[in-house]
Design an enzyme around this catalytic site. Structure first.
Site, PDB file in Angstrom:
ATOM      1  N   SER A  19     -19.866  -8.279   1.367  1.00 13.45           N
ATOM      2  CA  SER A  19     -20.798  -9.023   2.234  1.00 13.45           C
ATOM      3  C   SER A  19     -22.229  -9.008   1.694  1.00 13.45           C
ATOM      4  O   SER A  19     -22.909 -10.042   1.731  1.00 13.45           O
ATOM      5  CB  SER A  19     -20.762  -8.474   3.661  1.00 13.45           C
ATOM      6  OG  SER A  19     -19.504  -8.750   4.237  1.00 13.45           O
ATOM      7  N   LYS A  68     -16.076  -1.367  15.214  1.00 11.37           N
ATOM      8  CA  LYS A  68     -16.144  -2.671  15.890  1.00 11.37           C
ATOM      9  C   LYS A  68     -15.961  -2.577  17.409  1.00 11.37           C
ATOM     10  O   LYS A  68     -16.487  -3.418  18.143  1.00 11.37           O
ATOM     11  CB  LYS A  68     -15.096  -3.629  15.310  1.00 11.37           C
ATOM     12  CG  LYS A  68     -15.480  -4.158  13.938  1.00 11.37           C
ATOM     13  CD  LYS A  68     -14.434  -5.101  13.387  1.00 11.37           C
ATOM     14  CE  LYS A  68     -14.876  -5.629  12.032  1.00 11.37           C
ATOM     15  NZ  LYS A  68     -13.881  -6.486  11.401  1.00 11.37           N
ATOM     16  N   ASP A 104     -15.317 -12.778  13.831  1.00 11.04           N
ATOM     17  CA  ASP A 104     -14.049 -12.576  13.108  1.00 11.04           C
ATOM     18  C   ASP A 104     -12.998 -13.583  13.559  1.00 11.04           C
ATOM     19  O   ASP A 104     -12.227 -14.098  12.747  1.00 11.04           O
ATOM     20  CB  ASP A 104     -13.499 -11.169  13.378  1.00 11.04           C
ATOM     21  CG  ASP A 104     -14.147 -10.111  12.509  1.00 11.04           C
ATOM     22  OD1 ASP A 104     -14.724 -10.450  11.466  1.00 11.04           O
ATOM     23  OD2 ASP A 104     -14.070  -8.914  12.882  1.00 11.04           O
ATOM     24  N   GLU A 156      -0.141   3.607  22.007  1.00  9.46           N
ATOM     25  CA  GLU A 156      -1.021   3.462  23.184  1.00  9.46           C
ATOM     26  C   GLU A 156      -2.075   2.386  22.955  1.00  9.46           C
ATOM     27  O   GLU A 156      -2.458   1.668  23.870  1.00  9.46           O
ATOM     28  CB  GLU A 156      -1.754   4.787  23.513  1.00  9.46           C
ATOM     29  CG  GLU A 156      -0.850   5.940  23.937  1.00  9.46           C
ATOM     30  CD  GLU A 156      -0.031   6.489  22.781  1.00  9.46           C
ATOM     31  OE1 GLU A 156      -0.581   6.634  21.665  1.00  9.46           O
ATOM     32  OE2 GLU A 156       1.181   6.742  22.973  1.00  9.46           O
TER      33      GLU A 156
HETATM   34  P1  ATR Z   1     -11.172  -2.309  12.806  1.00  9.80           P
HETATM   35  O1  ATR Z   1     -12.179  -2.323  13.874  1.00  9.80           O
HETATM   36  O2  ATR Z   1     -11.735  -2.776  11.495  1.00  9.80           O
HETATM   37  O3  ATR Z   1      -9.905  -3.024  13.163  1.00  9.80           O
HETATM   38  P2  ATR Z   1     -10.100   0.191  13.657  1.00  9.80           P
HETATM   39  O4  ATR Z   1     -10.464  -0.173  15.060  1.00  9.80           O
HETATM   40  O5  ATR Z   1     -10.380   1.581  13.167  1.00  9.80           O
HETATM   41  O6  ATR Z   1     -10.822  -0.759  12.630  1.00  9.80           O
HETATM   42  O7  ATR Z   1      -8.545  -0.156  13.462  1.00  9.80           O
HETATM   43  C1  ATR Z   1      -7.864   0.121  12.277  1.00  9.80           C
HETATM   44  C2  ATR Z   1      -6.396  -0.278  12.449  1.00  9.80           C
HETATM   45  O8  ATR Z   1      -5.685   0.082  11.263  1.00  9.80           O
HETATM   46  C3  ATR Z   1      -5.674   0.477  13.583  1.00  9.80           C
HETATM   47  O9  ATR Z   1      -4.675  -0.347  14.114  1.00  9.80           O
HETATM   48  C4  ATR Z   1      -5.065   1.673  12.835  1.00  9.80           C
HETATM   49  O10 ATR Z   1      -3.973   2.252  13.495  1.00  9.80           O
HETATM   50  P3  ATR Z   1      -4.220   3.370  14.652  1.00  9.80           P
HETATM   51  O11 ATR Z   1      -4.607   2.617  15.890  1.00  9.80           O
HETATM   52  O12 ATR Z   1      -2.931   4.084  14.775  1.00  9.80           O
HETATM   53  O13 ATR Z   1      -5.333   4.261  14.141  1.00  9.80           O
HETATM   54  C5  ATR Z   1      -4.627   0.983  11.579  1.00  9.80           C
HETATM   55  N1  ATR Z   1      -4.456   1.904  10.458  1.00  9.80           N
HETATM   56  C6  ATR Z   1      -5.429   2.451   9.673  1.00  9.80           C
HETATM   57  N2  ATR Z   1      -4.890   3.256   8.723  1.00  9.80           N
HETATM   58  C7  ATR Z   1      -3.536   3.193   8.895  1.00  9.80           C
HETATM   59  C8  ATR Z   1      -2.426   3.780   8.225  1.00  9.80           C
HETATM   60  N3  ATR Z   1      -2.590   4.596   7.169  1.00  9.80           N
HETATM   61  N4  ATR Z   1      -1.188   3.487   8.672  1.00  9.80           N
HETATM   62  C9  ATR Z   1      -0.995   2.663   9.725  1.00  9.80           C
HETATM   63  N5  ATR Z   1      -2.007   2.077  10.405  1.00  9.80           N
HETATM   64  C10 ATR Z   1      -3.259   2.333   9.998  1.00  9.80           C
END
Ligand code: ATR
Length: 286
Positions: A19, A68, A104, A156
């Site tokens: 960005s 976010k 987004d 959840e």
């Molecule tokens: P953003 O706001 O950019 O979406 P976020 O709110 O932290 O960031 O969400 C990240 C997403 O990626 C979530 O759905 C997260 O799953 P969890 O809700 O279980 O944390 C998912 N995510 C990140 N790393 C992951 C991993 N290694 N395996 C599976 N899901 C992952």
């Protein structure tokens, strides 16, 4: 750079983000005295970072993973779209009041529109239930999608996203699922489109994908919002199965253009934004 106006990005990680390159290139091309800087802000520093940006009187800022959703409580006001989506990726400083927006979802809608892909009546598997997922699901709702499976590591979170959106949009069928092989198989079998909204596959962990390649088919459209690398493992696997793939650059550029308009008040040149995005990403992937 004398008296340059400041726009920032806060997130963790932010090193992967292009960005700053995109926005600064447009500022230069349009001869605008703005500068865009990225700051790595871990969750425990979010409240102080927002206070600091407010005190500095920045024009505005972008918010990325993982803030976010959590940033919303530190803002003074939310746009109606940000309120519905339940996540903010863009903040505008309106005379000292920090107003949260979501651009987004516009990034997602414009990507499909630009490719001529119509989503009415389709079924979609969305991987993830965070802030980016909320924007994607909102775009799918507005595009007339019939059914969405929300598959997330933390069940959840998928359940709360579904219950919020179901009460606002009763016409779409939303199903929360935990991230298991059986659930992925069921959801993908019933889907026309898969969208990864998680950070899985992002540089430097470029060999990771949430979808075993055996579940991919040639009649699927597969989109990844991760744009670094340009072709994630998920997209490479999908391409190998002859599926149609969509990289994360469209969403990145269209959301950036909408945010730029909010901060600066004019439409940026989209062709320049795409050119800069693709050339810097190609450079990064060697
Ligand atoms: P953003 O706001 O950019 O979406 P976020 O709110 O932290 O960031 O969400 C990240 C997403 O990626 C979530 O759905 C997260 O799953 P969890 O809700 O279980 O944390 C998912 N995510 C990140 N790393 C992951 C991993 N290694 N395996 C599976 N899901 C992952």
């Amino acid at each position: 750079m004398k008296n340059a106006k400041l726009i920032c990005l806060i997130g963790d990680p932010v090193e992967h983000s292009i960005s700053p390159i995109i926005h600064n290139e447009v500022f230069r091309a349009l001869n605008l005295n703005y500068v865009y800087l990225a700051f790595k802000v871990p969750p425990e520093n979010l409240v102080d970072a927002v206070k600091g940006l407010r005190a500095l009187g920045v024009v505005g800022f972008n918010v990325t993973i993982p803030h976010k959703v959590s940033v919303m409580r530190y803002l003074d006001e939310l746009s109606p779209d940000a309120e519905v989506v339940g996540s903010v990726n863009t903040v505008v400083n309106r005379g000292g009041r920090l107003v949260g927006y979501n651009t987004d979802y516009l990034g997602v809608m414009n990507t499909f529109k630009n490719l001529g892909i119509r989503l009415e009546g389709t079924s979609v598997t969305v991987l993830g239930a965070g802030g980016a997922s909320r924007a994607v699901v909102y775009a799918l709702v507005l595009s007339g999608v019939e059914r969405v499976f929300i598959v997330n590591r933390t069940l959840e979170r998928a359940i709360s996203l579904v219950s919020e959106f179901s009460s606002k949009f009763p016409n779409i069928c939303l199903t929360p699922m935990s991230l298991t092989m059986e659930n992925l198989r069921e959801a993908i079998q019933k889907s026309h489109l898969i969208i990864n909204t998680t950070s899985v596959g992002m540089y430097p962990r470029t060999e990771e994908s949430l979808v075993p390649s055996e579940l991919l088919r040639s009649d699927l459209v597969v989109m990844d919002i991760v744009y670094n690398p340009l072709e994630t493992k998920l997209l490479r696997d999908a391409k190998a199965k002859d599926a149609k793939i969509i990289d994360g650059v469209g969403m990145l550029v269209y959301q950036a253009a909408a945010s730029f308009k909010l901060w600066v008040g004019i439409d940026p040149p989209l062709d320049l934004m795409f050119k800069v995005a693709y050339s810097s990403l190609r450079q990064l992937s060697g």
